[in-house]
Design a protein around this motif. Structure first.
Motif, PDB file in Angstrom:
ATOM      1  N   TYR A 128       0.816  -1.219   0.000  1.00 52.78           N
ATOM      2  CA  TYR A 128       0.000   0.000   0.000  1.00 52.78           C
ATOM      3  C   TYR A 128       0.849   1.267   0.000  1.00 52.78           C
ATOM      4  CZ  TYR A 128      -3.371  -3.479   1.622  1.00 52.78           C
ATOM      5  OH  TYR A 128      -4.165  -4.595   1.735  1.00 52.78           O
ATOM      6  N   THR A 135      -8.271   5.357   1.172  1.00 52.50           N
ATOM      7  CA  THR A 135      -8.954   4.326   0.377  1.00 52.50           C
ATOM      8  C   THR A 135      -8.829   2.940   0.995  1.00 52.50           C
ATOM      9  OG1 THR A 135      -6.996   3.841  -0.998  1.00 52.50           O
ATOM     10  CG2 THR A 135      -8.447   5.636  -1.723  1.00 52.50           C
ATOM     11  N   LEU A 136      -8.130   2.833   2.117  1.00 55.14           N
ATOM     12  CA  LEU A 136      -7.895   1.526   2.731  1.00 55.14           C
ATOM     13  C   LEU A 136      -9.046   1.138   3.664  1.00 55.14           C
ATOM     14  CD1 LEU A 136      -4.115   1.966   3.647  1.00 55.14           C
ATOM     15  CD2 LEU A 136      -5.112   1.000   1.558  1.00 55.14           C
ATOM     16  N   SER A 137      -9.051  -0.125   4.064  1.00 56.11           N
ATOM     17  CA  SER A 137     -10.065  -0.598   5.006  1.00 56.11           C
ATOM     18  C   SER A 137      -9.783  -0.030   6.392  1.00 56.11           C
ATOM     19  CB  SER A 137     -10.053  -2.124   5.068  1.00 56.11           C
ATOM     20  OG  SER A 137      -8.874  -2.577   5.722  1.00 56.11           O
ATOM     21  N   GLY A 138     -10.754  -0.188   7.297  1.00 57.40           N
ATOM     22  CA  GLY A 138     -10.582   0.336   8.651  1.00 57.40           C
ATOM     23  C   GLY A 138      -9.379  -0.249   9.357  1.00 57.40           C
ATOM     24  N   GLU A 140      -6.705  -1.605   7.935  1.00 59.76           N
ATOM     25  CA  GLU A 140      -5.488  -1.160   7.267  1.00 59.76           C
ATOM     26  C   GLU A 140      -5.141   0.278   7.653  1.00 59.76           C
ATOM     27  OE1 GLU A 140      -6.252  -3.993   3.348  1.00 59.76           O
ATOM     28  OE2 GLU A 140      -6.889  -1.895   3.359  1.00 59.76           O
ATOM     29  N   LYS A 141      -6.159   1.117   7.782  1.00 61.65           N
ATOM     30  CA  LYS A 141      -5.924   2.498   8.218  1.00 61.65           C
ATOM     31  C   LYS A 141      -5.303   2.529   9.612  1.00 61.65           C
ATOM     32  CE  LYS A 141      -9.646   4.740   5.605  1.00 61.65           C
ATOM     33  NZ  LYS A 141     -10.952   5.453   5.713  1.00 61.65           N
ATOM     34  N   GLY A 165     -11.899  -2.995  14.206  1.00 64.11           N
ATOM     35  CA  GLY A 165     -11.663  -3.197  12.777  1.00 64.11           C
ATOM     36  C   GLY A 165     -10.607  -4.222  12.455  1.00 64.11           C
ATOM     37  N   ASP A 167      -9.180  -8.166  12.479  1.00 70.07           N
ATOM     38  CA  ASP A 167      -9.613  -9.549  12.611  1.00 70.07           C
ATOM     39  C   ASP A 167      -8.737 -10.265  13.638  1.00 70.07           C
ATOM     40  OD1 ASP A 167      -7.177 -10.196  11.350  1.00 70.07           O
ATOM     41  OD2 ASP A 167      -8.106 -10.471   9.398  1.00 70.07           O
TER      42      ASP A 167
END
Length: 274
Positions: A128, A135-138, A140-141, A165, A167
């Protein structure tokens, strides 16, 4: 050392979020500040790097009153990862985001490049590097925000709701990473209501329970999180293993068992001793 002395804080809208909080956090401690939403947890940690200033009382970081220095000066020592990463992003790419504070702190370009690469590898974000963090997922942010703070190597690291957020795999990586940082002598403070995440940390952190803007308990996780009255007062739920063992007290098993690792040890010892 962080010293919080009788801190009160009232927001401009009149909400009194902190009501006489006093706390001491030693260098190298691992502390979990826990409680329901609205308990005052985030308001408290925003005082530790000067983003908020006490209405009454004072906060000292290594003997320095946070009211007398800038947020930028405190941020060099105290790194804070917000609950909502979007609120701390400024740049158009992940790479630039990690470099942002490093440039402001005056690191050389060579050091900046090395720390960017180190942080990307550490948080598994290499793919990334040139993406916009927005634009990243929660999850990833969250990792980008953490990488950006870790890049400048603060001695005190504060994580506000770090497991939201994430897993199971990312939570486990985060837990091991936090424990590794703490074992290296860094002070680590997490704000969370994720009792299972805290319970599975070995060694367990010191737990500070908050409710209604006050500290209602402060002690070892094994003592605090296995106390049903305290946990209920903080509007939390006891760890599942703790709940199970409290039902087994009449069989001679201990009450204050916090996690599955300790439960396994105790059960195996009892089984082998039959």
């Amino acid at each position: 050392m962080i010293v919080v002395e009788n801190v009160h804080y009232t927001y401009p809208n009149g909400v009194e979020a902190l009501k006489g909080v006093s706390l001491r956090i030693k260098d190298g401690e691992f502390v979990a500040i826990m409680g329901e939403n609205g308990a005052g947890k985030t308001t408290l940690v925003l005082h530790l790097n000067g983003l908020l200033k006490p209405t009454k009382g004072r906060v000292l970081v290594d003997g320095v009153d946070t009211r007398e220095v800038s947020v930028a000066q405190l941020s060099r020592k105290v790194g804070l990862v917000f609950q909502n990463p979007d609120s701390q992003f400024f740049c158009s790419t992940v790479e630039e985001e990690i470099a942002f504070a490093l440039k402001n702190f005056g690191f050389s370009q060579e050091v900046i490049e090395k720390r960017i690469t180190w942080a990307l590898n550490l948080m598994n974000l290499k793919q990334y590097r040139h993406r916009s963090p927005f634009t990243l997922s929660g999850g990833e942010k969250k990792r980008v925000a953490l990488a950006a703070v870790l890049a400048w190597d603060p001695q005190i690291l504060i994580l506000d709701e770090p497991t939201i957020g994430q897993d199971y795999r990312q939570k486990e990586k985060l837990r091991q990473f936090i424990l590794q940082l703490n074992s290296q002598g860094r002070t680590v403070i997490i704000v969370t209501h994720d009792v299972e995440f805290v319970a599975d940390c070995i060694p367990a952190p010191r737990v500070v329970l908050m409710a209604g803007g006050r500290v209602i308990a402060d002690g070892d996780a094994e003592e605090v999180l296995t106390n049903p009255e305290l946990v209920e007062k903080a509007s939390l739920i006891q760890p599942q293993i703790s709940q199970v063992f409290q039902e087994l007290v009449d069989l001679g098993l201990p009450r204050n068992v916090l996690n599955v690792y300790e439960a396994r040890r105790i059960i195996l010892e009892r089984w082998r001793g039959r």
